[in-house]
Structure formats: C-alpha cells, structure tokens
Design an enzyme around this catalytic site. Sequence first.
Site, PDB file in Angstrom:
ATOM      1  CB  CYS A  59       7.608 -10.348  -3.230  1.00 51.86           C
ATOM      2  SG  CYS A  59       8.406 -10.111  -4.823  1.00 51.86           S
ATOM      3  CB  CYS A  63      13.372  -4.930  -3.273  1.00 53.27           C
ATOM      4  SG  CYS A  63      13.081  -5.732  -4.879  1.00 53.27           S
ATOM      5  CB  CYS A  66      10.131  -4.125  -0.973  1.00 61.43           C
ATOM      6  SG  CYS A  66       8.391  -4.448  -1.372  1.00 61.43           S
ATOM      7  CB  CYS A 103      -1.543   2.382 -10.352  1.00 59.24           C
ATOM      8  SG  CYS A 103      -1.409   3.968 -11.142  1.00 59.24           S
ATOM      9  CB  CYS A 134      -0.922   2.337 -14.262  1.00 59.77           C
ATOM     10  SG  CYS A 134       0.829   2.126 -13.836  1.00 59.77           S
ATOM     11  CB  CYS A 194       4.961   4.429 -15.078  1.00 59.26           C
ATOM     12  SG  CYS A 194       5.021   5.112 -13.405  1.00 59.26           S
ATOM     13  NE  ARG A 266       2.587   8.538 -10.716  1.00 54.19           N
ATOM     14  CZ  ARG A 266       1.427   8.991 -11.157  1.00 54.19           C
ATOM     15  NH1 ARG A 266       0.556   9.500 -10.307  1.00 54.19           N
ATOM     16  NH2 ARG A 266       1.120   8.949 -12.438  1.00 54.19           N
TER      17      ARG A 266
HETATM   18  N1  SAM Z   1       6.844  -6.273  -7.693  1.00 60.59           N
HETATM   19  C1  SAM Z   1       6.767  -5.270  -8.670  1.00 60.59           C
HETATM   20  C2  SAM Z   1       8.114  -4.654  -8.970  1.00 60.59           C
HETATM   21  O1  SAM Z   1       8.978  -4.631  -8.117  1.00 60.59           O
HETATM   22  O2  SAM Z   1       8.284  -4.179 -10.088  1.00 60.59           O
HETATM   23  C3  SAM Z   1       5.759  -4.188  -8.398  1.00 60.59           C
HETATM   24  C4  SAM Z   1       5.548  -3.592  -7.030  1.00 60.59           C
HETATM   25  S1  SAM Z   1       6.896  -2.673  -6.307  1.00 60.59           S
HETATM   26  C5  SAM Z   1       6.246  -2.456  -4.667  1.00 60.59           C
HETATM   27  C6  SAM Z   1       6.852  -1.058  -7.055  1.00 60.59           C
HETATM   28  C7  SAM Z   1       7.863  -0.023  -6.582  1.00 60.59           C
HETATM   29  O3  SAM Z   1       7.477   0.492  -5.323  1.00 60.59           O
HETATM   30  C8  SAM Z   1       9.293  -0.461  -6.361  1.00 60.59           C
HETATM   31  O4  SAM Z   1      10.024  -0.565  -7.534  1.00 60.59           O
HETATM   32  C9  SAM Z   1       9.835   0.662  -5.488  1.00 60.59           C
HETATM   33  O5  SAM Z   1      10.407   1.684  -6.293  1.00 60.59           O
HETATM   34  C10 SAM Z   1       8.589   1.179  -4.776  1.00 60.59           C
HETATM   35  N2  SAM Z   1       8.671   0.897  -3.333  1.00 60.59           N
HETATM   36  C11 SAM Z   1       8.497  -0.290  -2.717  1.00 60.59           C
HETATM   37  N3  SAM Z   1       8.673  -0.183  -1.391  1.00 60.59           N
HETATM   38  C12 SAM Z   1       8.968   1.118  -1.141  1.00 60.59           C
HETATM   39  C13 SAM Z   1       9.272   1.852   0.045  1.00 60.59           C
HETATM   40  N4  SAM Z   1       9.325   1.268   1.231  1.00 60.59           N
HETATM   41  N5  SAM Z   1       9.498   3.178  -0.071  1.00 60.59           N
HETATM   42  C14 SAM Z   1       9.468   3.783  -1.287  1.00 60.59           C
HETATM   43  N6  SAM Z   1       9.195   3.138  -2.432  1.00 60.59           N
HETATM   44  C15 SAM Z   1       8.960   1.816  -2.380  1.00 60.59           C
HETATM   45 FE1  SF4 Z   2       8.826  -7.886  -4.713  1.00 63.76          FE
HETATM   46 FE2  SF4 Z   2       8.745  -5.592  -3.396  1.00 63.76          FE
HETATM   47 FE3  SF4 Z   2      10.834  -6.133  -4.916  1.00 63.76          FE
HETATM   48 FE4  SF4 Z   2       8.427  -5.611  -6.078  1.00 63.76          FE
HETATM   49  S1  SF4 Z   2       9.682  -4.178  -4.886  1.00 63.76           S
HETATM   50  S2  SF4 Z   2       9.856  -7.252  -6.582  1.00 63.76           S
HETATM   51  S3  SF4 Z   2       7.060  -6.492  -4.520  1.00 63.76           S
HETATM   52  S4  SF4 Z   2      10.214  -7.258  -3.084  1.00 63.76           S
END
Ligand code: SAM
Ligand code: SF4
Length: 336
Positions: A59, A63, A66, A103, A134, A194, A266
């Site tokens: 990606c 973040c 992530c 989802c 979702c 959500c 959730r």
């Molecule tokens: N890329 C899209 C986005 O960011 O909207 C969708 C997928 S993203 C993985 C969805 C959510 O997963 C993130 O906004 C974050 O809140 C949660 N998430 C991702 N990695 C995580 C982690 N290591 N621990 C807890 N929550 C996590």
């Molecule tokens: Fe990409 Fe992960 Fe950020 Fe979603 S949370 S935008 S998958 S880096």
Amino acid sequence: MFVTAVSRETQPWNPSSVLRLFEQPFLDLLSQAQQVHRAHHPANEVQLSTLLSIKTGACSEDCAYCPQSRHHDTGLEESRLAPLETVLAAARAAREQGAQRFCMGAAWRSPTERQLDDVIDMVAAVKALGMETCVTLGMLKAGQAERLRNAGLDYYNHNLDTSPEFYGSIITTRTYQDRLDTLEAVRDAGIKVCCGGIVGMGESRRERAGLIAQLANLDPYPESVPINNLVRVAGTPLADAPPVDEFEFVRTIAAARIAMPRAVLRLSAGRTEMSDTMQALCFMAGAGSIFYGDELLTTANPQQEKDKALMARLGLKVMGGDTEAAAEREAALVSV
Ligand code: SAM
Ligand code: SF4
Ligand code: DTB
C-alpha cells in the site's frame, strides 16, 4: 459521582467532556456504560462479522501501525485482487460458521474505477448469499460511494484512527480532512458508516477522548464503531509501542458507549492477546460485536472454536438478522 449520559441528539461532545467520563472511578464508568448499553441494545448479544483481505500489501500509504504499508518492511507477501470465486467461497464458509456480515478489505489508498468494478461484483455476489456486506477500500469519491450503494453495500469501513492532534505522528500521506471527506461521501450515498480507531499507539488519554469526541460529533455518528487494540507488527514503526493498560482500554470502550449510545461497538483487532476476563469486561463496557474468523486482514484473530467457547461461557447469543437466519447462525454456533 456519575456523569450524566447525554447523546449527540441533545449535546455535542468535546475532548474535555469525554475525558471526564474516563476520569470516573472504573466501576462507576462501567456501570453507567452497561446501563446505556441495555437502554439501546439487546443484552447478552454479540454481532459477528468475518473479514477477508481481498488485496494484500504494497500500500502506498505510510500508516505507522499497518503491516501492509510499502513504507515498512514487514515481510508480508503482496497479493493481487482476489478472484470472485475465492471471495464467494470465503463468504459462504463464514456464513456457515455463523457470521452475519462479511467485510472485505483492500490495501489501497483509493480504488480506481476498474478496481471498483471488480469489488462491486463481489459486493453483489456476497449480498446474494443473504449476508450483510462491508468493504474498506481507502478514500472514496461521491460517485464511487453511490456505485457501491447501488451494488447493495450495507457498510463502508473507514477509520479516523486517532485524534486530529495525534494523527500527524501516525500518518503523513493523507490528512484527517481527507478521511472526513470520504466519510461524508459514504454517508451522503446512504451507506451505513463503520468508523473507529486504534488504542495503544502512544496517544495520551486526552487524545483517546479526542477521537471519541470526533466520532460522536459526526452527524449522525457512525452506526458501527470498531475499537482496535494495536497489533504490534515487527517491521512497523509501532512494533515496540508499550501496550496500553487493560483497564484503560475498557474505559475507552465505556466512554465510546456513553458518547454514542446507539452505535454498535466492535471489539476489533488485538483480541488474541486478551484473556476471556478482559473480553468480558469489554462486553460489560458496551462492546456488542467482534470479528469472527481465524484471521483479521493479515494478522491472527482468536480461533473460531475459541470464540464459540467464550460466547457459551458468557451466555452470549448471536445478534441480528431475521429470525430464520439468526436461528441458523445459532445452530452453527452450538458445536462447542
Ligand atoms: N486501506 C484501507 C484504509 O486504510 O482505509 C482499508 C484497510 S485498513 C487495514 C483498515 C483499518 O485497520 C485501519 O484504518 C486501522 O484502523 C486498522 N488497522 C490496521 N493495522 C492495524 C494494526 N496493526 N492494529 C490495529 N488496527 C489496525
Ligand atoms: Fe494502506 Fe494500511 Fe494505511 Fe490502509 S491502513 S491505507 S492498508 S497502509
Ligand atoms: C477495523 O477497524 N479493524 C479491521 C477492519 N476495520 C478492516 C482491520 C484490523 C486489521 C489488523 C491488522 C491486520 O490484520 O492486518
């Protein structure tokens, strides 16, 4: 002393008023949250959603939490968008195991029109199985949200993740306002929202309160609010973040419960590291749903058999849907 519960309908929240909820004695807060929960939700019920990563890794966003960001070296294997048949097989299996909602998550900054075409086919096919749908695909424009709604999408997941003040130390490749704009496009298209965040990224209690105030002041506030406990993944900048105190996590759920009485909260990522007792406290504080299935997107979730046993141990029933579908889900869950 109890802080009087007020909903968004009567008074907007701000970080200080949410902070005052946190500052109550733990048992007062818990008791108040459970009262609010029972006034707006059936007692002893939990909604079950199963997650599938339809497109994993690489990606472009940064973040810090992530594992799927290409800015971090987590050793995750990148995948292409999953074929429709694979997605349908996973949805069918989830339904058979008792999940009510399916989802689908993609590691995108935002989908292209062609990518959206494929996701739309998935949404329509999963919906045809009789499940709630979702997706979480990153940022959306208004026209894209409408296309998803027309395909039968019930919920769009897009998190604010944290307070506006702390946000900049977690993500630099898109702004808080970008996220609010996507949420507005989703809401305007008539899709249920959500939206939640993550606890344990090094934020202060005031910043946790700030996230809840932001969510509660969305008008209307989200129907579904995921509260994730950070999964600390090796290779991400937050791999060594100190775990948040357990009672503080429960307080966060309780404060969200009181600030957004009608939202389904959730209990999301991070359950594999929680004891049954800790999860029971989260349900007491107002959590009313979990991700159900052995995997989240790329990290582990409690085994389904373990969750079935937990629900039986606590006398929790599966929430929602029509009576027949609910009965089928109950039947899927009795094999403890
Ligand atoms: N890329 C899209 C986005 O960011 O909207 C969708 C997928 S993203 C993985 C969805 C959510 O997963 C993130 O906004 C974050 O809140 C949660 N998430 C991702 N990695 C995580 C982690 N290591 N621990 C807890 N929550 C996590
Ligand atoms: Fe990409 Fe992960 Fe950020 Fe979603 S949370 S935008 S998958 S880096
Ligand atoms: C949400 O708030 N939590 C889920 C769902 N929305 C998409 C995702 C959690 C991801 C945890 C890290 C992983 O498995 O990659």
